[in-house]
Design a protein around this motif. Structure first.
Motif, PDB file in Angstrom:
ATOM      1  N   ARG A 174       1.148  -1.059  -0.184  1.00 24.33           N
ATOM      2  CA  ARG A 174       0.140  -0.010   0.203  1.00 24.33           C
ATOM      3  C   ARG A 174       0.865   1.314  -0.276  1.00 24.33           C
TER       4      ARG A 174
ATOM      5  N   GLN B 139      -3.427  13.210  -5.494  1.00 25.53           N
ATOM      6  CA  GLN B 139      -2.796  11.615  -4.633  1.00 25.53           C
ATOM      7  C   GLN B 139      -3.842  11.023  -3.395  1.00 25.53           C
TER       8      GLN B 139
ATOM      9  N   GLU C   4      -3.609   6.942  -2.518  1.00 25.81           N
ATOM     10  CA  GLU C   4      -3.474   5.868  -1.491  1.00 25.81           C
ATOM     11  C   GLU C   4      -3.755   4.669  -2.859  1.00 25.81           C
ATOM     12  N   THR C   5      -2.953   3.977  -3.360  1.00 25.00           N
ATOM     13  CA  THR C   5      -2.682   3.005  -4.676  1.00 25.00           C
ATOM     14  C   THR C   5      -1.800   1.610  -3.589  1.00 25.00           C
TER      15      THR C   5
ATOM     16  N   GLU D  94      -0.418  -2.028  -5.204  1.00 22.55           N
ATOM     17  CA  GLU D  94       0.508  -2.223  -5.735  1.00 22.55           C
ATOM     18  C   GLU D  94       1.065  -4.282  -5.461  1.00 22.55           C
TER      19      GLU D  94
END
Lengths: 208, 315, 667
Positions: free
Chosen positions: C239, C326, C328-329, C331
C-alpha cells in the motif's frame, strides 16, 4: 580514640537456614529474586537514617546474617509506606519482609530497652486485644510511660491543643463483645504458619 | 439513597473525628448513607503486623465478617491504614490456605464466618468512581474558586492495594478538587510518606518527613493541604511548633478532602469539624478573585520559607 | 509376511549402538535378536555406528544381497540422520520412503536408567516400526520453482544491508519502508559506539546506494498490506500512502517548504523527537533518501480542509511535483522470499513515573539527547537544556524500562553502551560532571569494555545502583532549583541524593507497537515479550517457522548495529540459498483430500499454513502441496474422515499402535 573492631564475617557468623526460613513465610518468597539493584533504598524516605540500607537488609537476610539483620535499626525505621514494594523491579514485598523481621526481633528480644518502636507495637497490640479499640491519647501516654516519661513534659503544647479542639480523650474506647475477641485471639496462640517446619523451639509465632 | 457498610476505625472516633464529621454529611448530600458496623474492633493497623501477622489477620477479619453479616455489597473505610490492613487481610486469606483455615476457625468460635465477597473501598474511590465527578460538580454551591490546594494522598491508600488509581502519580483527588473549583497545585510529593507513627516514636526522622511535605507545599504556594488519612492529617497539623523549632516555620493548614467538599457544598464550617484543626483554616466562598496565578514548579522558589541547612544529611 | 498382489515384505533391521550412547542402557544385541523373530524381518543386525560410511555401505549391500524391500534403523532422532539413511536406501536401489527410523536414543537410552526396562521399551518401539513399515508406499518428493526476487520489509540499517547484499548478488529486491525516508533509528544517532564513527557518515552512502541500485525497487511511505502464497511464490500487496508529492518530479529543492503558508515551523518534528518544529511540508532530514519532500496530512490545511492558498504549488509551478489529488494506491509483486526487518521502538519513559519524564522538562530520553548532540539536530549539536542553559551536572539512568517485572523483563543489550557513548559526548562537549547509574554494566563486544575503561579515565562517574526517584524538591539548600536523583550507591553502601541539571533516561528496546499485526501478516510467531521468534535460537537464528520468511535486526530481539548488520547478512545469505537453488524440494508427507469431502470447510481455519482452499468447481477442499507442512491437523479434525496423509495413513498408524502394544499383550 579509634576503636578497632573485627569487620570480616566468618561462616560461623551466619545462622544457616535463616534466609530460607524467612523466604518460606507467605508473602516473603520473592526475596529469592533480588538482584541487589538498590531501588528500595533509593525510594525509601527513611533510608537516610538507616545503618543498613533496605537493599543490604535483603542481602544479609538471604545470606543468613540473622544477628546483623535483627539488631539493625533499619527494620524499625520502616514506616510501612510501601514505596519500595511498589518500585521493586522483582515484585519483592519488602515491607512485608520488614514486618517479618520485626516480628522475629521482638520474639528474640534483640532491641534496646525502652526503644520506642517495639514498645509502641507491643502496647498497641495489648490495648487492641484487651479493649478491642485504640484510644490514641491513652496509647501515647502509655508509650511515654514505658520509654521516656520526661518527654511527656515536652508534649504539653500538643496535648493542650488537642484538648481544646476536642481530639483528646481519657476515656477508653471499647467494644461490647470483648469476650468474643479474646476467644478468637486465644485460639491462635499456638498456631505456627510457615512452609518449613520450625528448626528451633523459639520459632513459635506467638507474641509473648 | 444507596447504603454502604461503614468501618470508621479508631482514629475517626479520636484525633480524626473531623474526618467523620465531614464525611457523613458530604456523602448524605450525594445520596449515600453509611451504616456503621455494629461493634467493630480495631483493624490492628501496621503495629500488629510487626508483632504477629496471623493474629493481625484474625483481628481484622472479624470486621470483614461483620460487614458480610450486615449484607451490604461493599465496605467503606476512610482511614488509609484501615483500608490497607483490611485489603491486606483479604489478600492473605486468599493467598494462604493455612492462614484462611486458622482465621475461619477463630471466627467460627464466635459464630462468624468469612466468605471474601465484600470489597473494601475508600471514600475517595467511591466519590470519583461510583458517584462520579459530574454529580459532585452539580452539587457544588460555593465553588472554592482561587483556593490553592495541595492534594496529598500519603502512602497507604495508593500502595500497594489500590486498584482505582496510580501508585505513584494518583489523580483522583486532583480531579475531585478541580471539580470543586479549587486550583490544584502540582505537588510531586503527593504520595511521599508523612512519617507515619515514627513522628511519635522517633521524632527526628518522623517529623523531618512531615517537614519536607509542609515546606514544599508552602514553596509551591499552597494555602491548604488536602488529605485522605487521619494519621497524615495529624502529622501535618499537630506538630507545627516542634517542626518550627527544629527547621523553621512552615505553617500551612491541613484538612480532610471531605471538609473541602463540605465547604463547596455550602455546609457550615462548624458542622464539618473545621474548628478542630490546630493550624486554623478558614475559607470564605465568593470573597475571592477568580483564577489566581499558581507558581509553576520549575520557577525559582519564593524567598520564604528558606530551606535551612542543618537537615538530617548535615547532622 | 505377504500382501495380496504385492511382492513378499522383506525387512532389513539395524540397531545402532551409537558408541556408548545407546549401548550403555539398551541391550542392542537383544533388540536385534527380538527383531529377528518378528514377521517379515529378513535380516536383523546390531552395529556400532550406523551413520558411519561403513554402516551406510552395509545397508546398501544388504539391500541387494538379501533382496530387502523395507529398511528400519533404530538409532537416534530422525532430525539427525533420517536424511542419511534415506540416501543410503536410495543408493541400494529402493525408494527412500520404504525406510523408517526408530528413535531409541532420545526415547529410550537417554531417558531411562534401568537397562532391562529400556531394552523392553526399545523392543516395543521396534515392533511398532516393523508393523508400520509393511504398509509404506513408494513416494516421490516434489519440486516447486522459486521466484528469483526478495521483499525486504523495513528500511533501517538491517533492511538496507540485507537489500544491498541481495542486490549486489544480482537479485531483484523490493524494499518497503513506512516512513518517508530510509534510515530508521540509526539515521537519528550522532556517533556510534565504541569507535565513535559518525552514524551519518557510514549510513548515508549505503542509503544512497539503495536509492540508485539498479536491482532495488525502493518504496518509501509504503506498507505491506497483504501476503498470500507460499515459499518461492509469495504474492505481496503493498500500500502506497499518498505523500501529495510526485516522487519522480521532486528534486528536493525545498522551495515549497519556504513558500508554505505557515511562515514559521509550527508542528513537532518527529525525526528530532519533538525537540524542534517543522512545517506541514517537509524533508524528513537533510540526508533523506529519497530526496523527496512529503506533506503531512494531519497538519496541511489543504489536505485537511481544501481551503489553503496552496502557495507551495505556486512555488513548484515549473516541476508540478506537488499533487493534492494523490490517493492511496495498491501494488502487487511476486517474490520468492521475504526478509522482515521492521525494527523496534524505544520504551515510553512516562511508563516509569518515578523518573519524572514528561513532568520535569529537563528529564530527557536517550533518543532526544542523540538529537541534541547531533550536528544536524535541533540545536546544531549544542548540548543545552530547554531554557538554553548548558548543564553542569548530568545524570544518566540505565535500565529504564528494562530488567523490570513491571515493564519489560529483558535486558535491552544496547543501553549500557549507548549510555557510555552519550556520557563521553556530553563530557567532551560541555565539561559537565556526568554520573552513570547502573545495575550491571554489560559491555561484551569487540572494543566495548575498552571503551568503558576510557570513560573511567575521562572521569565519568559510575554509581552502581538503580535510581529510586528523580524529584524537583529539596532537602538541602544546594538542591534548590535542581533535579535530585535519589539512589543507593550500592558499592559505597550509602544512600545518596545527587542534584543535577539534566537527567538522561537510557530507555530500553521493545517490539514495535504493531508487531502482532505484522506477525499475522507474515504468519510468524512471537516470543512472550513480543519480538518475532526465530526457528532456533542457536542453529536457525534468522529463519522463522514459515519457510522463506527470514528475520533481521531488532524485530527479532534487541541488538546493536554490528550484530544487526551481521544478522542482516545472514538473512540475505539464507534467502540467496533459496533463490540460487531455484527450486524447493518438498517432503511427500503432505495431506490429501479423498473423494468423499462434503465441503464443510471446518478444516480451513485450522490449517496453520493456510494451505487449504475450497475449489469452486467441485466445492471440495483442496490442499496446496507446496504450502502443506504435514502437521496432520486437518486429517485429525475432518468430521467425515475425508483427509489422508502420506506416511501417516490410517493403516500405517493403526499397525504402529498394534505393534507397540504387542509385547505387552504377549505377556
Amino acid at each position: 580514640m579509634i576503636e578497632i573492631k573485627r569487620t570480616i564475617k566468618y561462616e560461623t557468623d551466619r545462622v544457616k537456614g535463616f534466609g530460607r526460613e524467612v523466604m518460606s513465610v507467605p508473602g516473603c518468597e520473592q526475596l529469592e529474586q533480588c538482584i541487589q539493584c538498590g531501588t528500595c533504598s533509593g525510594v525509601c524516605p527513611l533510608s537516610i537514617y538507616m545503618d543498613h540500607s533496605p537493599r543490604q537488609v535483603m542481602a544479609l537476610t538471604r545470606s543468613d546474617f540473622k544477628r546483623e539483620v535483627l539488631s539493625s535499626v533499619t527494620i524499625w525505621l520502616c514506616a510501612s509506606c510501601y514505596a519500595c514494594a511498589a518500585e521493586c523491579p522483582r515484585h519483592i514485598r519488602i515491607t512485608d519482609i520488614m514486618y517479618e523481621l520485626k516480628q522475629r526481633a521482638i520474639q528474640e528480644g534483640v532491641y534496646p530497652r525502652r526503644f520506642p518502636i517495639p514498645v509502641l507495637a507491643r502496647e498497641f497490640t495489648r490495648m487492641a486485644q484487651h479493649w478491642g479499640r485504640i484510644t490514641e491519647s491513652l496509647l501515647v501516654l502509655r508509650l511515654l510511660w514505658r520509654t521516656n516519661w520526661l518527654e511527656a513534659f515536652g508534649m504539653w503544647r500538643l496535648g493542650l491543643g488537642l484538648w481544646r479542639t476536642g481530639r483528646f480523650s481519657l476515656r477508653h474506647e471499647s467494644i461490647r463483645q470483648r469476650a468474643d475477641l479474646t476467644r478468637m485471639m486465644a485460639s491462635v496462640d499456638d498456631v505456627v504458619i510457615g512452609a518449613l517446619p520450625p528448626p528451633a523451639a523459639n520459632h513459635r509465632r506467638g507474641a509473648r | 439513597m444507596t447504603t454502604f457498610a461503614y468501618y470508621p476505625g479508631c482514629s475517626l472516633k479520636g484525633t480524626g473525628r473531623a474526618y467523620e464529621e465531614s464525611l457523613l454529611p458530604v456523602l448524605a448530600a450525594l445520596g449515600i448513607k453509611l451504616e456503621e458496623l455494629a461493634d467493630w474492633n480495631c483493624c490492628g493497623a501496621t503495629a500488629y503486623m510487626a508483632v504477629d501477622e496471623v493474629k493481625a489477620c484474625v483481628m481484622a477479619s472479624r470486621n470483614l465478617a461483620l460487614a458480610e453479616q450486615l449484607g451490604h455489597r461493599e465496605l467503606v473505610t476512610p482511614c488509609s491504614a484501615c483500608y490497607l490492613v483490611l485489603n491486606k487481610t483479604k489478600q492473605y486469606l486468599g493467598e494462604s490456605r493455612a492462614v484462611a483455615q486458622v482465621v475461619q476457625r477463630a471466627l467460627g468460635l464466635v459464630g462468624l464466618s468469612y466468605q471474601g465477597n465484600v470489597p473494601v473501598r475508600h471514600p475517595l474511590d467511591l466519590l470519583v468512581n461510583v458517584v462520579g465527578l459530574p454529580a459532585i460538580k452539580e452539587r457544588v454551591r460555593d465553588p472554592l474558586t482561587g483556593l490553592k490546594v495541595v492534594p496529598y494522598y500519603g502512602c497507604q491508600l495508593v500502595r500497594p492495594y489500590a486498584t482505582f488509581d496510580d501508585q505513584d502519580r494518583p489523580t483522583s483527588m486532583d480531579r475531585l478538587l478541580g471539580v470543586l473549583g479549587a486550583t490544584v497545585v502540582p505537588y510531586p510529593l503527593k504520595t511521599r510518606c508523612c512519617g507515619g507513627s515514627l513522628t511519635g516514636t522517633l521524632p527526628e526522622p518522623g517529623l523531618h518527613c512531615a517537614y519536607i511535605l509542609l515546606k514544599e507545599a508552602v514553596k509551591r504556594g499552597a494555602e491548604v493541604i488536602a488529605t485522605v488519612c487521619p494519621l497524615c492529617q495529624f502529622n501535618l497539623d499537630a506538630y507545627h511548633h516542634k517542626i518550627a523549632a527544629k527547621w523553621g516555620p512552615v505553617r500551612v493548614p491541613t484538612v480532610y478532602f471531605t471538609q473541602l467538599m463540605g465547604l463547596a457544598f455550602g455546609l457550615p464550617a462548624r458542622q464539618l469539624g473545621l474548628h478542630r484543626g490546630l493550624v486554623p483554616f478558614a475559607f470564605e466562598a465568593g470573597a475571592r478573585r477568580p483564577e489566581r496565578e499558581v507558581v509553576p514548579p520549575d520557577r525559582p522558589p519564593p524567598a520564604t520559607p528558606a530551606c535551612r541547612a542543618g537537615g538530617p544529611l548535615a547532622s | 509376511m505377504k500382501r495380496n498382489g504385492e511382492p513378499e515384505i522383506r525387512v532389513g533391521f539395524y540397531v545402532c549402538h551409537c558408541g556408548h550412547n545407546i549401548a550403555n542402557t539398551v541391550d542392542c544385541a537383544a533388540v536385534a535378536r527380538y527383531a529377528a523373530t518378528l514377521p517379515g524381518v529378513a535380516l536383523a543386525r546390531d552395529y556400532k555406528y550406523m551413520c558411519s560410511d561403513p554402516g551406510q555401505e552395509l545397508l546398501r549391500q544388504d539391500i541387494q544381497e538379501h533382496r530387502l524391500n523395507r529398511i528400519i534403523v533404530a538409532s537416534c532422532s530422525p532430525l539427525l540422520h533420517e536424511h542419511t539413511f534415506r540416501e543410503a536406501t536410495r543408493k541400494g536401489g529402493l525408494n527412500p520412503f520404504f525406510f523408517h527410523m526408530v528413535n531409541i536414543r532420545e526415547h529410550a537410552a537417554w531417558v531411562h536408567t534401568d537397562r532391562r526396562e529400556a531394552t523392553a521399551k526399545a523392543q516395543a518401539l521396534v515392533h511398532a516400526a516393523v508393523r508400520r513399515v509393511a504398509h509404506h508406499q513408494a513416494l516421490q518428493t516434489k519440486r516447486a520453482p522459486i521466484h528469483p526476487a526478495v521483499l525486504v520489509v523495513g528500511g533501517g540499517i538491517a533492511g538496507i544491508h540485507a537489500a544491498l547484499t541481495l542486490a549486489d548478488a544480482g537479485k531483484q529486491v523490493f524494499l518497503v519502508e513506512r516512513e518517508p525516508s530510509l534510515g530508521g533509528h540509526m539515521a537519528r544517532f550522532d556517533k556510534t559506539f565504541p569507535t565513535l564513527d559518525c552514524a551519518a557518515c557510514i549510513l548515508t552512502p549505503k542509503m544512497s546506494r539503495v536509492g540508485s541500485h539498479p536491482h532495488i525497487t525502493l518504496w518509501t511511505y509504503a506498507e505491506v498490506a497483504k501476503v498470500e502464497g507460499y515459499v518461492g511464490n509469495y504474492e505481496v500487496t503493498v500500500r502506497h500512502k499518498p505523500r501529495y508529492v510526485d516522487a519522480s518530479r521532486c528534486v528536493g529543492c525545498q522551495d515549497c517548504i519556504k513558500a508554505c503558508i505557515y511562515k514559521e515551523p509550527k508542528f513537532p518534528d518527529t525525526f528530532n523527537a519533538g525537540l524542534s518544529k517543522r512545517k506541514p511540508v517537509y524533508l524528513p532530514f537533510p540526508q533523506a533518501t529519497p530526496q523527496v519532500v512529503v506533506i503531512d496530512p494531519e497538519t496541511c490545511i489543504q489536505v485537511k480542509t481544501g481551503k489553503c492558498k496552496q502557495t507551495c504549488l505556486e512555488a513548484c509551478v515549473d516541476r508540478r511535483a506537488i499533487d493534492f489529488t494523490q490517493r492511496e494506491t495498491l501494488e502487487r509483486v511476486t517474490v520468492g522470499a521475504i526478509i522482515v526487518a521492521t525494527g523496534f521502538k524505544t520504551f515510553d519513559a512516562s511508563r516509569a513515573p518515578a523518573y519524572g519524564y514528561g513532568v520535569y522538562p529537563n528529564v530527557y530520553t536517550a533518543l532526544e539527547v542523540e538529537r541534541l548532540v547531533n550536528a544536524s539536530g535541533p540545536t546544531g549539536g549544542a548540548i543545552v537544556l530547554r531554557d538554553g542553559r548548558q548543564p553542569e551536572r548530568v545524570g544518566i539512568i540505565h535500565c529504564v524500562g528494562s530488567r523490570d517485572e513491571k515493564t519489560n523483563r529483558w535486558c535491552s543489550r544496547v543501553c549500557c553502551m549507548y549510555a557510555l557513548k552519550l556520557a563521553h559526548l556530553i563530557k567532551e562537549r560541555t565539561g559537565a560532571e556526568v554520573f552513570n547509574f547502573y545495575i550491571d554494566l554489560r559491555t561484551p563486544g569487540k572494543g566495548y569494555d575498552e571503551f568503558y575503561g576510557q570513560l573511567l579515565e575521562e572521569g565519568v562517574q559510575f554509581i552502581r545502583g538503580r535510581v529510586g526517584e528523580v524529584t524537583d524538591w529539596a532537602f538541602m539548600p544546594e538542591e534548590e532549583g535542581h533535579l535530585v536523583i535519589r539512589v543507593e550507591d550500592t558499592l559505597a553502601g550509602y544512600v545518596r541524593r545527587i542534584p543535577v541539571d539534566m537527567v538522561v533516561l537510557a530507555v530500553g528496546l521493545e517490539p514495535q507497537a504493531d508487531a502482532q499485526a505484522v506477525r499475522r501478516l507474515f504468519n510468524m510467531s512471537c516470543g512472550g515479550e513480543g519480538f518475532f521468534l526465530e526457528r532456533h535460537p542457536k542453529l536457525a537464528p534468522v529463519n522463522t517457522f514459515t519457510e522463506g520468511v527470514f528475520l533481521a535486526g531488532c524485530c527479532q530481539g534487541p541488538k546493536d548495529i554490528p550484530d544487526t548488520v551481521a544478522q542482516a547478512g545472514a538473512a540475505a545469505a539464507e534467502a540467496l540459498v533459496l533463490l540460487d537453488r531455484g527450486y524447493l524440494e518438498q517432503e511427500p508427507n503432505t495431506a490429501f483430500v479423498l473423494e468423499d469431502c462434503s465441503g464443510c470447510k471446518s478444516c480451513l481455519p485450522l490449517c496453520p499454513y493456510r494451505a487449504i482452499t475450497i475449489a469452486p468447481e467441485t466445492e471440495r477442499a483442496v490442499i496446496n502441496e507446496a504450502l502443506c507442512k504435514g502437521c496432520g491437523t486437518c486429517v485429525a479434525s475432518c468430521p467425515s474422515g475425508s483427509i489422508g496423509q502420506n506416511l501417516f495413513t490410517d493403516q500405517e498408524l493403526f499397525s504402529e499402535i498394534e505393534g507397540l502394544l504387542a509385547p505387552a499383550a504377549a505377556t
